[in-house]
Design a protein around this motif. Structure first.
Motif, PDB file in Angstrom:
ATOM      1  N   VAL A   1      10.895  -5.891  24.633  1.00 22.48           N
ATOM      2  CA  VAL A   1      11.469  -4.956  23.710  1.00 22.48           C
ATOM      3  C   VAL A   1      12.414  -5.450  22.677  1.00 22.48           C
ATOM      4  N   SER A   2      12.067  -5.054  21.519  1.00 20.15           N
ATOM      5  CA  SER A   2      13.006  -5.387  20.467  1.00 20.15           C
ATOM      6  C   SER A   2      13.868  -4.257  20.137  1.00 20.15           C
ATOM      7  N   PRO A   3      15.255  -4.253  20.011  1.00 18.64           N
ATOM      8  CA  PRO A   3      16.098  -3.118  19.598  1.00 18.64           C
ATOM      9  C   PRO A   3      15.864  -2.762  18.051  1.00 18.64           C
ATOM     10  N   THR A   4      15.278  -3.853  17.132  1.00 15.43           N
ATOM     11  CA  THR A   4      15.304  -3.710  15.729  1.00 15.43           C
ATOM     12  C   THR A   4      13.604  -3.479  15.385  1.00 15.43           C
ATOM     13  N   GLY A   5      12.761  -3.444  16.110  1.00 17.39           N
ATOM     14  CA  GLY A   5      11.478  -3.160  15.505  1.00 17.39           C
ATOM     15  C   GLY A   5      10.454  -3.168  16.884  1.00 17.39           C
ATOM     16  N   PRO A   6       9.217  -3.261  16.464  1.00 16.86           N
ATOM     17  CA  PRO A   6       8.395  -3.213  17.629  1.00 16.86           C
ATOM     18  C   PRO A   6       8.289  -4.464  18.717  1.00 16.86           C
ATOM     19  N   PRO A   7       7.421  -4.100  19.851  1.00 12.12           N
ATOM     20  CA  PRO A   7       8.079  -5.208  20.920  1.00 12.12           C
ATOM     21  C   PRO A   7       7.433  -6.403  20.594  1.00 12.12           C
ATOM     22  N   ARG A   8       8.072  -7.599  21.006  1.00 10.42           N
ATOM     23  CA  ARG A   8       7.690  -8.870  20.484  1.00 10.42           C
ATOM     24  C   ARG A   8       7.132  -9.529  21.686  1.00 10.42           C
ATOM     25  N   LYS A   9       5.858 -10.205  21.459  1.00 13.29           N
ATOM     26  CA  LYS A   9       5.146 -11.234  22.333  1.00 13.29           C
ATOM     27  C   LYS A   9       6.042 -12.317  22.679  1.00 13.29           C
ATOM     28  N   VAL A  10       6.515 -12.695  23.882  1.00 16.65           N
ATOM     29  CA  VAL A  10       7.152 -14.193  23.920  1.00 16.65           C
ATOM     30  C   VAL A  10       6.511 -14.561  24.937  1.00 16.65           C
ATOM     31  N   TYR A  11       6.913 -16.054  25.167  1.00 11.82           N
ATOM     32  CA  TYR A  11       6.191 -16.758  26.269  1.00 11.82           C
ATOM     33  C   TYR A  11       7.069 -17.180  27.231  1.00 11.82           C
ATOM     34  N   ALA A  12       6.913 -17.196  28.399  1.00 12.51           N
ATOM     35  CA  ALA A  12       7.689 -17.471  29.720  1.00 12.51           C
ATOM     36  C   ALA A  12       7.067 -18.483  30.468  1.00 12.51           C
ATOM     37  N   LEU A  13       7.766 -19.121  31.244  1.00  8.32           N
ATOM     38  CA  LEU A  13       7.245 -20.215  32.124  1.00  8.32           C
ATOM     39  C   LEU A  13       6.684 -19.519  33.383  1.00  8.32           C
ATOM     40  N   THR A  14       5.591 -20.035  33.834  1.00  6.75           N
ATOM     41  CA  THR A  14       4.751 -19.548  35.078  1.00  6.75           C
ATOM     42  C   THR A  14       5.210 -20.374  36.273  1.00  6.75           C
ATOM     43  N   ASP A  15       4.820 -20.076  37.502  1.00  7.18           N
ATOM     44  CA  ASP A  15       5.151 -20.800  38.458  1.00  7.18           C
ATOM     45  C   ASP A  15       4.727 -22.131  38.612  1.00  7.18           C
ATOM     46  N   SER A  16       3.547 -22.013  37.856  1.00  5.06           N
ATOM     47  CA  SER A  16       2.830 -23.653  38.059  1.00  5.06           C
ATOM     48  C   SER A  16       3.514 -24.347  36.936  1.00  5.06           C
ATOM     49  N   GLY A  17       4.084 -23.720  35.804  1.00  7.81           N
ATOM     50  CA  GLY A  17       4.710 -24.438  34.772  1.00  7.81           C
ATOM     51  C   GLY A  17       6.166 -25.007  34.981  1.00  7.81           C
TER      52      GLY A  17
ATOM     53  N   PRO B   1      -8.807 -16.602  24.418  1.00  8.42           N
ATOM     54  CA  PRO B   1      -7.258 -17.057  24.352  1.00  8.42           C
ATOM     55  C   PRO B   1      -6.166 -16.161  24.846  1.00  8.42           C
ATOM     56  N   SER B   2      -6.455 -14.889  24.827  1.00  8.86           N
ATOM     57  CA  SER B   2      -5.620 -13.861  25.274  1.00  8.86           C
ATOM     58  C   SER B   2      -5.425 -13.843  26.913  1.00  8.86           C
ATOM     59  N   SER B   3      -4.227 -13.531  27.382  1.00 10.07           N
ATOM     60  CA  SER B   3      -3.961 -13.615  28.654  1.00 10.07           C
ATOM     61  C   SER B   3      -4.706 -12.302  29.282  1.00 10.07           C
ATOM     62  N   PRO B   4      -5.431 -12.380  30.293  1.00  9.20           N
ATOM     63  CA  PRO B   4      -6.002 -11.285  30.817  1.00  9.20           C
ATOM     64  C   PRO B   4      -5.286 -10.380  31.627  1.00  9.20           C
ATOM     65  N   THR B   5      -4.137 -11.055  31.909  1.00  2.00           N
ATOM     66  CA  THR B   5      -2.916  -9.943  32.740  1.00  2.00           C
ATOM     67  C   THR B   5      -2.468  -8.978  31.905  1.00  2.00           C
ATOM     68  N   ALA B   6      -2.042  -8.012  32.565  1.00  2.00           N
ATOM     69  CA  ALA B   6      -1.451  -6.774  31.900  1.00  2.00           C
ATOM     70  C   ALA B   6       0.024  -7.205  31.303  1.00  2.00           C
ATOM     71  N   PRO B   7       0.538  -6.882  30.018  1.00  5.08           N
ATOM     72  CA  PRO B   7       1.712  -7.421  29.488  1.00  5.08           C
ATOM     73  C   PRO B   7       2.708  -7.057  30.356  1.00  5.08           C
ATOM     74  N   GLU B   8       3.787  -7.657  30.624  1.00  6.16           N
ATOM     75  CA  GLU B   8       5.091  -7.192  31.231  1.00  6.16           C
ATOM     76  C   GLU B   8       6.005  -6.780  30.063  1.00  6.16           C
ATOM     77  N   ILE B   9       7.029  -5.832  30.611  1.00  8.57           N
ATOM     78  CA  ILE B   9       7.836  -5.281  29.606  1.00  8.57           C
ATOM     79  C   ILE B   9       9.126  -5.864  30.214  1.00  8.57           C
ATOM     80  N   ALA B  10       9.760  -6.561  29.288  1.00  9.02           N
ATOM     81  CA  ALA B  10      11.118  -7.315  29.801  1.00  9.02           C
ATOM     82  C   ALA B  10      12.167  -6.994  28.628  1.00  9.02           C
ATOM     83  N   PRO B  11      13.267  -6.581  29.096  1.00  8.79           N
ATOM     84  CA  PRO B  11      14.372  -6.284  28.377  1.00  8.79           C
ATOM     85  C   PRO B  11      14.787  -7.511  27.477  1.00  8.79           C
TER      86      PRO B  11
END
Lengths: 125, 231
Positions: free
Chosen positions: A77-93, B220-230
């Motif tokens: 969630v972005s306070p200034t605009g539409p939600p942003r897509k971000v990348y995060a580490l997975t467990d295997s990462g 290429p898109s992730s098949p999982t549902a997107p999570e909403i994080a703060p």
């Protein structure tokens, strides 16, 4: 292709060669601290001292790491605009990052040992 | 936003040229748009972010995303289909010339049976036309075995080429009628070009449709549902 800007040509080439084997690990490490989108990672790499690595280098690499399941995208969630897509580490990462970190530490120690070893051989002209 | 659209349009052209399928192009563009929008929200222009080589970036991205390239080979398909059609046409003509008198002698229809002229015309011209279509389809199937989805292309051709033939025939006849059935070379060439264009169009369409939705499951898109994080 790793592109590092704003350095003399020889230094840049050397830096590029060194970075080539460590860039994915560094990106994972930065993402382990906090999820980010592609451009944010460009900035973090610059802030970390790697110089201006191009977005054209970072984003495809990020895409590959996602394909390999090392990172996953999520909406933030972005306070200034539409939600942003971000990348995060997975467990295997995280597992992969830990393994790469150990490998890198061993490698760096080996290199450091070679570089700091006393050299008794005479210098040839 | 214009800059993002421009960049994505250029990237899409590069992906097309590289042979990236529709589903993969859509997935790559969707992901890239979101990332560029995030950068734009930070005040960074998309075109400036990617520098001058958007096409090179797009190709690298496709490689890293692991998308499978599709070999469309429109040119090869078209040339092979044309060669097969020509061979089929020659064969059909030879069959017609040699077998027609035999058929007439063998099949002695009683005078009481009235065969509608449409049926006679359909048989007389339809059978050679089918041989031409079969020549084109067989040539593509046999000569281009190395191409992906060529079997499906052949099936589509066997469906679309007859339809194209049926559609273009009245148009060509109307053109011939408008020229008072002239046999002047430009008129005849125009009629031939009309028919060839229709058949070539059907062949290209068959190839294009046979490659559609080649890879839906693992984009290429992730098949999982997107999570909403703060934030």
């Amino acid at each position: 292709m790793v592109a590092v800007e704003s350095q003399p040509a020889d230094d840049t080439e050397r830096q590029t060669q060194l970075l080539r084997g460590a860039l994915d690990m560094c990106l994972l490490a930065l993402l382990a601290r906090e999820p980010a989108h592609g451009y944010e990672l460009v900035r973090r790499m610059a802030t970390a001292g790697f110089g201006a690595i191009s977005y054209g280098t970072i984003y495809p690499l990020l895409t590959r790491m996602r394909r390999l399941g090392l990172v996953a995208d999520e909406q933030q969630v972005s306070p200034t605009g539409p939600p942003r897509k971000v990348y995060a580490l997975t467990d295997s990462g995280r597992v992969q990052l830990a393994a790469w970190q150990q490998q890198w530490t061993r490698f760096a120690d080996t290199v450091a040992a070679v570089l700091t070893a006393p050299d008794h051989s005479p210098t040839r002209s | 936003m214009d800059s993002i659209d421009d960049v994505l349009a250029e990237a899409d052209r590069a992906w097309r040229a590289y042979g990236v399928g529709t589903a993969d192009r859509t997935a790559l563009a969707t992901d890239l748009r979101l990332d560029l929008q995030a950068a734009a929200a930070d005040g960074v222009d998309a075109a400036r972010l990617l520098g001058g080589d958007v096409a090179g970036f797009a190709r690298r991205l496709a490689v890293e995303a692991g998308v499978r390239r599709v070999r469309r080979d429109y040119g090869r398909v078209l040339r092979t289909a044309l060669a097969g059609a020509v061979l089929g046409g020659v064969l059909a003509y030879a069959v017609l010339i040699t077998m027609y008198p035999v058929f007439v002698r063998l099949i002695d229809i009683p005078r009481s049976v009235q065969v509608p002229i449409q049926v006679a015309v359909a048989v007389y011209y339809g059978v050679p036309a089918l041989v031409v279509v079969a020549g084109a389809v067989l040539a593509v199937r046999l000569r281009l075995r190395d191409l992906p989805r060529i079997r499906r292309t052949g099936w589509m051709m066997s469906l679309l080429i007859p339809i194209a033939g049926i559609l273009v025939t009245p148009l060509t006849m109307a053109f011939a009628w408008s020229t008072d059935y002239s046999t002047a070379p430009p008129v005849v060439l125009t009629e031939v070009a009309m028919v060839l264009a229709a058949l070539a169009g059907a062949t290209l369409l068959a190839r294009r449709w046979s490659l559609r939705d080649r890879r839906k499951a693992s984009g290429p898109s992730s098949p999982t549902a997107p999570e909403i994080a703060p934030a």
